[in-house]
Design an enzyme around this catalytic site. Structure first.
Site, mmCIF file in Angstrom:
data_model
loop_
_atom_site.group_PDB
_atom_site.id
_atom_site.type_symbol
_atom_site.label_atom_id
_atom_site.label_comp_id
_atom_site.label_asym_id
_atom_site.label_seq_id
_atom_site.Cartn_x
_atom_site.Cartn_y
_atom_site.Cartn_z
ATOM 1 N N SER A 22 0.837 -1.198 0.000
ATOM 2 C CA SER A 22 0.000 0.000 0.000
ATOM 3 C C SER A 22 0.872 1.248 0.000
ATOM 4 O O SER A 22 2.073 1.197 0.303
ATOM 5 C CB SER A 22 -0.929 0.029 1.219
ATOM 6 O OG SER A 22 -0.174 0.137 2.419
ATOM 7 N N GLY A 23 0.270 2.368 -0.355
ATOM 8 C CA GLY A 23 0.917 3.662 -0.236
ATOM 9 C C GLY A 23 2.211 3.789 -1.004
ATOM 10 O O GLY A 23 2.367 3.293 -2.124
ATOM 11 N N ILE A 24 3.163 4.478 -0.386
ATOM 12 C CA ILE A 24 4.446 4.739 -1.040
ATOM 13 C C ILE A 24 5.182 3.446 -1.345
ATOM 14 O O ILE A 24 5.788 3.295 -2.409
ATOM 15 C CB ILE A 24 5.307 5.661 -0.155
ATOM 16 C CG1 ILE A 24 4.646 7.033 -0.005
ATOM 17 C CG2 ILE A 24 6.708 5.818 -0.739
ATOM 18 C CD1 ILE A 24 5.322 7.943 0.998
ATOM 19 N N ASP A 69 5.411 -9.568 10.614
ATOM 20 C CA ASP A 69 5.266 -8.519 11.618
ATOM 21 C C ASP A 69 6.641 -7.934 11.909
ATOM 22 O O ASP A 69 7.532 -8.640 12.405
ATOM 23 C CB ASP A 69 4.642 -9.107 12.878
ATOM 24 C CG ASP A 69 4.434 -8.075 13.970
ATOM 25 O OD1 ASP A 69 4.686 -6.876 13.717
ATOM 26 O OD2 ASP A 69 4.016 -8.461 15.079
ATOM 27 N N TYR A 161 6.989 9.929 16.316
ATOM 28 C CA TYR A 161 7.117 9.635 14.891
ATOM 29 C C TYR A 161 8.271 10.438 14.280
ATOM 30 O O TYR A 161 9.120 9.897 13.573
ATOM 31 C CB TYR A 161 5.802 9.963 14.188
ATOM 32 C CG TYR A 161 5.800 9.701 12.701
ATOM 33 C CD1 TYR A 161 5.627 8.420 12.203
ATOM 34 C CD2 TYR A 161 5.942 10.743 11.789
ATOM 35 C CE1 TYR A 161 5.606 8.181 10.836
ATOM 36 C CE2 TYR A 161 5.930 10.519 10.428
ATOM 37 C CZ TYR A 161 5.759 9.238 9.956
ATOM 38 O OH TYR A 161 5.744 9.001 8.596
ATOM 39 N N VAL A 194 1.409 12.628 1.605
ATOM 40 C CA VAL A 194 0.805 11.661 0.703
ATOM 41 C C VAL A 194 -0.404 11.060 1.412
ATOM 42 O O VAL A 194 -0.254 10.399 2.447
ATOM 43 C CB VAL A 194 1.783 10.524 0.340
ATOM 44 C CG1 VAL A 194 1.196 9.655 -0.766
ATOM 45 C CG2 VAL A 194 3.130 11.083 -0.070
#
Length: 256
Positions: A22-24, A69, A161, A194
């Site tokens: 998914s995503g980037i 994981d 983060y 994004v």
């Protein structure tokens, strides 16, 4: 064209992409496959992995999936060993998987800190330790990390983060120092905003999304396909003299 193939072709190379469903990460995996690499996708969800792999195979790519994981050391080790089974040791490792836990700093507890550091920083470190020395022995390797604007500036409750992403860019520099003399580069891609499942909280606020687009110089937020060219470049032979760098693919967000 032979000239472009010499510069950018990944034919005969293998790429491992965490967060590749998914995503980037998905955008990067698609680009590397399009450049000729055999791609191993790593993520937690089987359904999204299989859907991405099916799309890549339909385009003619060689692709395998690993459900794993990355939030524990044992999980990272298991992923690494499973990832070499389909196509052998990777030439390119892209660390795009991440968690985006963003409570205000005063509310951050040890569990949030530990989970964030485990996925965003320790997993890329452990994958580098597993694959970097082998790349150096073979004389070719590419470690590519996906960072964040929060590595450079605090906004939108950067919290832990931002700390993890700042450390990730420092990790790339240490990896470059360790292995670049033997043909292994380590670099970081720094996205702008994004809209992806990873930042669903921010993506659901139209006003903030529009404000972030206005902060860019191109007038829009990013999409995963924006990282295709930069990722292929960093993975390719032509980037052999580019290492330890944080490359902003952000529409000018960082300079506005």
């Amino acid at each position: 064209m032979p000239f472009l193939d010499d510069l950018f072709s990944l034919a005969g190379r293998t790429a491992l992409v965490t967060g590749g469903s998914s995503g980037i990460g998905r955008g990067i995996a698609t680009a590397l496959a399009g450049a000729g690499a055999a791609v191993v996708l790593v993520a937690r969800g089987r359904e999204a992995l299989d859907a991405t792999a099916a799309e890549l195979r339909a385009s003619g790519a060689r692709c395998a999936v690993v459900v794993g994981d990355l939030s524990t050391r044992s999980g990272v080790h298991e992923v690494a060993e499973s990832a070499v089974e389909p196509f052998g040791e990777p030439d390119v490792v892209v660390s795009s998987a991440g968690v985006n836990l963003r409570p205000p700093l005063a509310e951050v507890d040890e569990a949030v800190w530990d989970t964030t550091m485990a996925v965003n920083l320790e997993a890329p470190f452990l994958l580098g330790q597993r694959f970097g020395p082998g790349m150096a022995e073979r004389g070719y390797g590419r470690l590519i990390h996906v960072s964040s604007q929060q590595a450079h500036r605090a906004f939108a409750t950067s919290g832990v983060y931002g700390v993890s992403k700042g450390a990730l860019e420092s990790l790339a520099r240490s990896q470059a120092e360790a292995w670049s003399p033997r043909g292994v580069t380590a670099n970081t891609l720094v996205p702008g905003f994004v809209p992806t499942p990873l930042n669903e909280r921010l993506s659901s606020d139209p006003g903030r999304v529009a404000a972030l687009a206005d902060r860019t110089l191109v007038g829009r937020n990013s999409v995963p396909a924006d990282f295709a060219g930069a990722a292929v470049f960093l993975a390719s032979p032509s980037a052999g003299y580019v290492t330890g760098q944080s490359i902003h693919v952000d529409g000018g967000f960082s300079v506005h």
